[in-house]
Design a protein around this motif. Structure first.
Motif, PDB file in Angstrom:
ATOM      1  N   GLY A  94       0.759  -1.163   0.047  1.00 52.90           N
ATOM      2  CA  GLY A  94      -0.075  -0.050   0.039  1.00 52.90           C
ATOM      3  C   GLY A  94       0.861   1.359  -0.067  1.00 52.90           C
ATOM      4  N   ARG A  95       2.223   1.058   0.080  1.00 54.68           N
ATOM      5  CA  ARG A  95       2.977   2.467   0.074  1.00 54.68           C
ATOM      6  C   ARG A  95       3.260   2.785  -1.379  1.00 54.68           C
ATOM      7  N   TYR A  96       2.789   1.901  -2.386  1.00 54.67           N
ATOM      8  CA  TYR A  96       3.040   2.483  -3.681  1.00 54.67           C
ATOM      9  C   TYR A  96       1.613   2.881  -4.270  1.00 54.67           C
ATOM     10  N   CYS A  97       0.671   2.579  -3.824  1.00 51.37           N
ATOM     11  CA  CYS A  97      -0.678   2.940  -4.390  1.00 51.37           C
ATOM     12  C   CYS A  97      -1.934   2.361  -3.491  1.00 51.37           C
ATOM     13  N   PRO A  98      -2.944   3.096  -3.414  1.00 54.66           N
ATOM     14  CA  PRO A  98      -4.155   2.516  -2.620  1.00 54.66           C
ATOM     15  C   PRO A  98      -4.649   1.216  -2.990  1.00 54.66           C
ATOM     16  N   TRP A  99      -4.688   0.962  -4.421  1.00 61.13           N
ATOM     17  CA  TRP A  99      -5.397  -0.193  -4.844  1.00 61.13           C
ATOM     18  C   TRP A  99      -4.560  -1.440  -4.957  1.00 61.13           C
ATOM     19  N   VAL A 100      -4.559  -2.101  -4.082  1.00 56.70           N
ATOM     20  CA  VAL A 100      -3.706  -3.549  -3.838  1.00 56.70           C
ATOM     21  C   VAL A 100      -4.764  -4.415  -3.721  1.00 56.70           C
ATOM     22  N   GLY A 101      -4.612  -5.773  -4.503  1.00 58.73           N
ATOM     23  CA  GLY A 101      -5.666  -6.810  -4.365  1.00 58.73           C
ATOM     24  C   GLY A 101      -4.713  -8.069  -4.273  1.00 58.73           C
ATOM     25  N   ILE A 102      -5.175  -9.130  -4.074  1.00 59.76           N
ATOM     26  CA  ILE A 102      -4.448 -10.477  -3.928  1.00 59.76           C
ATOM     27  C   ILE A 102      -4.688 -11.207  -5.076  1.00 59.76           C
ATOM     28  N   GLU A 103      -3.659 -11.757  -5.587  1.00 59.26           N
ATOM     29  CA  GLU A 103      -3.604 -12.515  -7.058  1.00 59.26           C
ATOM     30  C   GLU A 103      -3.382 -14.029  -6.618  1.00 59.26           C
ATOM     31  N   GLY A 104      -4.545 -14.807  -6.513  1.00 59.86           N
ATOM     32  CA  GLY A 104      -4.594 -16.196  -6.125  1.00 59.86           C
ATOM     33  C   GLY A 104      -3.804 -16.421  -4.605  1.00 59.86           C
ATOM     34  N   ASP A 105      -2.709 -17.418  -4.454  1.00 57.63           N
ATOM     35  CA  ASP A 105      -2.314 -17.689  -3.146  1.00 57.63           C
ATOM     36  C   ASP A 105      -0.603 -17.219  -3.028  1.00 57.63           C
ATOM     37  N   ASP A 106      -0.352 -16.653  -4.284  1.00 58.50           N
ATOM     38  CA  ASP A 106       1.146 -16.173  -4.167  1.00 58.50           C
ATOM     39  C   ASP A 106       1.461 -14.909  -4.831  1.00 58.50           C
ATOM     40  N   GLY A 107       0.454 -13.837  -4.934  1.00 66.12           N
ATOM     41  CA  GLY A 107       0.638 -12.903  -5.694  1.00 66.12           C
ATOM     42  C   GLY A 107      -0.312 -11.805  -5.335  1.00 66.12           C
ATOM     43  N   LEU A 108       0.254 -10.623  -5.745  1.00 64.29           N
ATOM     44  CA  LEU A 108      -0.369  -9.400  -5.548  1.00 64.29           C
ATOM     45  C   LEU A 108      -0.418  -8.519  -6.946  1.00 64.29           C
ATOM     46  N   VAL A 109      -1.505  -7.721  -6.840  1.00 61.70           N
ATOM     47  CA  VAL A 109      -1.834  -6.828  -8.339  1.00 61.70           C
ATOM     48  C   VAL A 109      -2.199  -5.504  -7.510  1.00 61.70           C
ATOM     49  N   LEU A 110      -1.332  -4.432  -8.328  1.00 58.95           N
ATOM     50  CA  LEU A 110      -1.499  -3.035  -7.866  1.00 58.95           C
ATOM     51  C   LEU A 110      -1.878  -2.239  -9.309  1.00 58.95           C
ATOM     52  N   ASP A 111      -2.850  -1.393  -8.953  1.00 52.91           N
ATOM     53  CA  ASP A 111      -3.187  -0.353 -10.096  1.00 52.91           C
ATOM     54  C   ASP A 111      -2.418   0.940  -9.594  1.00 52.91           C
ATOM     55  N   VAL A 112      -1.350   1.221 -10.226  1.00 48.50           N
ATOM     56  CA  VAL A 112      -0.411   2.297  -9.940  1.00 48.50           C
ATOM     57  C   VAL A 112      -0.564   3.272 -10.899  1.00 48.50           C
ATOM     58  N   THR A 113      -1.939   3.244 -11.503  1.00 48.64           N
ATOM     59  CA  THR A 113      -1.988   4.644 -12.477  1.00 48.64           C
ATOM     60  C   THR A 113      -2.050   5.835 -11.586  1.00 48.64           C
TER      61      THR A 113
END
Length: 486
Positions: A94-113
């Motif tokens: 969340g230090r990089y952007c407010p939109w952070v979600g979990i991708e599966g069991d071993d990943g994250l997805v960030l909307d850094v627009t």
């Protein structure tokens, strides 16, 4: 200037998340793997880089892995701790952007627009991510693209956003059977799908294939939904002057309980475990833990339960900060109040259990609960009172004795109750016998005490005033005393 309308998605893939979680605090040299039990065999769940270089892979039987690599070190897999670790990484991202979600069991997805310029552009942000994760000893592959599907593909299979068509079809997040079916048709790369007829593909493989393709190419939107943070129930007070008297600490605690319980009420929750942290002026802390027998959020009821623990705290040269946190909560819906509480009300009983539990432990206060069994010694359960509810459904076809003990043999013959018998070095004369009540063993229970088979129970009223519970075993003739009525 930056283009705030150009959407940029970053996918973080942690290929060795579970093993990195363990090794970052307990590093080892050489091959290492986490093992999990699947059926009757133990298999490898996650490996470090050294184990992969030794030729081991996920899903491999642990016995075979030790044959290939005798120096392999292992530890049990903990999926629950892995999920908690990934949730911690999500909060860190969340230090990089407010939109952070979990991708599966071993990943994250960030909307850094619109956020990449804060760290010197997209390249600067990705470099910062890699450096910080490397310092935490966490392996990570990064992918950045205009769509979530493309970012996932680049993180897992490498390459650049312009070469997306050259990636294999497995990069579209498709099931393994779909990937195999496409490869059999000669459709091995994403570019092969873009030029193929869509209708035959949809009929043969279903709508998911085209949906994943459109998401990767940006034809179909795929939102990122950040997981909401669970409510945190804690309050803190910094004191202008150190305090040390029990009365002063309790007064400060009373002020902390009011907002904490109000927050619990707003969420319709109740505290089951509370932690009171008292920081002394020498920067050392003392903690008082209160475990409640039932979920509570009434400050007037909770405050006196802390008195014993607070009185035992060594305040040193004074306490300058107090923190109160509900470390364990449970649902507690709003209920009608106002009626006077009786002496046997559940609230008063819960308070009493809590007070006694602070001295001897909540697990040591137990209650009897009915069990679904017609066997006398198996017709009840013993459970901690704080983690169970009293049952009113005690029902038996015939009266049962108040005292029940293991069967004790007596000298008697025949299937009818003896006129005279000796038990525990005492002689008894049968005055009245009621029965028999035949009880058959439960064939699905391996109970050694019922190996003799059927039992015929009798209620014996002796002339000496004792009322005993006797039974006779027809298969292997014998008489026993098992209980005594009040």
């Amino acid at each position: 200037m930056f283009d705030g309308n150009r959407r940029r998605i970053v996918c973080m893939w942690f290929p060795r998340l579970a093993s990195d979680r363990v090794l970052r605090t307990r590093p080892v040299e050489g091959p290492f793997a986490l093992a999990q039990r699947l059926g009757t065999a133990e298999t490898l769940a996650c490996l470090n880089l050294a184990a992969e270089r030794a030729g081991l892979h996920r899903g491999m039987r642990l016995a075979d892995a030790r044959g290939f690599c005798p120096d392999l070190l292992t530890a049990p897999a903990r999926p629950d701790l892995d999920a908690r670790f990934l949730a911690g990484l999500r909060r860190w991202a969340g230090r990089y952007c407010p939109w952070v979600g979990i991708e599966g069991d071993d990943g994250l997805v960030l909307d850094v627009t619109g956020a990449t310029h804060l760290l010197g552009g997209e390249a600067g942000m990705l470099a910062d991510m890699r450096d910080r994760l490397a310092q935490m000893r966490i392996g990570c592959h990064l992918g950045v693209a205009a769509t979530r599907g493309a970012a996932w593909a680049l993180a897992h299979f490498g390459g650049s956003e312009s070469d997306l068509a050259a990636l294999p079809v497995a990069a579209l997040r498709l099931p393994a059977e779909t990937v195999t079916g496409l490869q059999r048709l000669g459709l091995r790369r994403i570019g092969d799908l873009t030029g193929a007829a869509r209708a035959p593909l949809a009929r043969r493989f279903g709508p998911e294939l085209l949906s994943r393709l459109d998401q990767a190419l940006g034809r179909c939107p795929e939102p990122i939904t950040p997981k909401a943070e669970p409510p945190h129930f804690a309050t803190r007070m910094t004191l202008p002057e150190p305090i040390g008297l029990v009365a002063d600490v309790m007064a400060a605690l009373e002020r902390l309980l009011a907002p904490l319980c109000a927050r619990l009420k707003a969420q319709e929750m109740g505290a089951r475990r509370l932690a009171l942290t008292l920081r002394r002026v020498d920067q050392e802390s003392r903690e008082v833990e209160l475990r409640l027998a039932a979920p509570m959020r009434d400050p007037a009821r909770i405050l006196p339960l802390f008195a014993r623990g607070v009185a035992e705290v060594d305040a040193g040269f004074g306490i300058d900060q107090i923190r109160l946190e509900a470390t364990q909560v449970e649902p507690l819906p709003v209920a009608q109040i106002g009626a006077p509480r009786s002496a046997a009300s559940p609230d008063r009983i819960a308070d009493l259990v809590t007070r006694i539990g602070t001295r001897i432990g909540l697990e040591n206060i137990q209650r009897f609960l009915p069990a679904d069994s017609h066997i006398p010694e198996q017709g009840f359960l013993i459970a901690p009172a704080a983690h169970s509810r009293p049952e009113t459904g005690w029902s038996t076809p015939r009266p049962r004795p108040i005292r029940l003990f293991p069967p004790e043999p007596i000298m008697a013959t025949g299937s009818e109750p003896p006129a005279r018998f000796r038990w525990r070095r005492m002689s008894f004369v049968t005055g009245r016998a009621t029965g028999p009540e035949r009880i058959a063993p439960e064939w699905w229970m391996a109970d050694e005490a019922w190996r003799r088979g059927l039992r015929d129970y009798w209620k014996i009223e002796t002339r000496e005033g004792r009322r005993l519970w006797l039974f006779f075993t027809p298969q292997n003739p014998g008489w026993f005393v098992q209980g005594e009525f009040a």
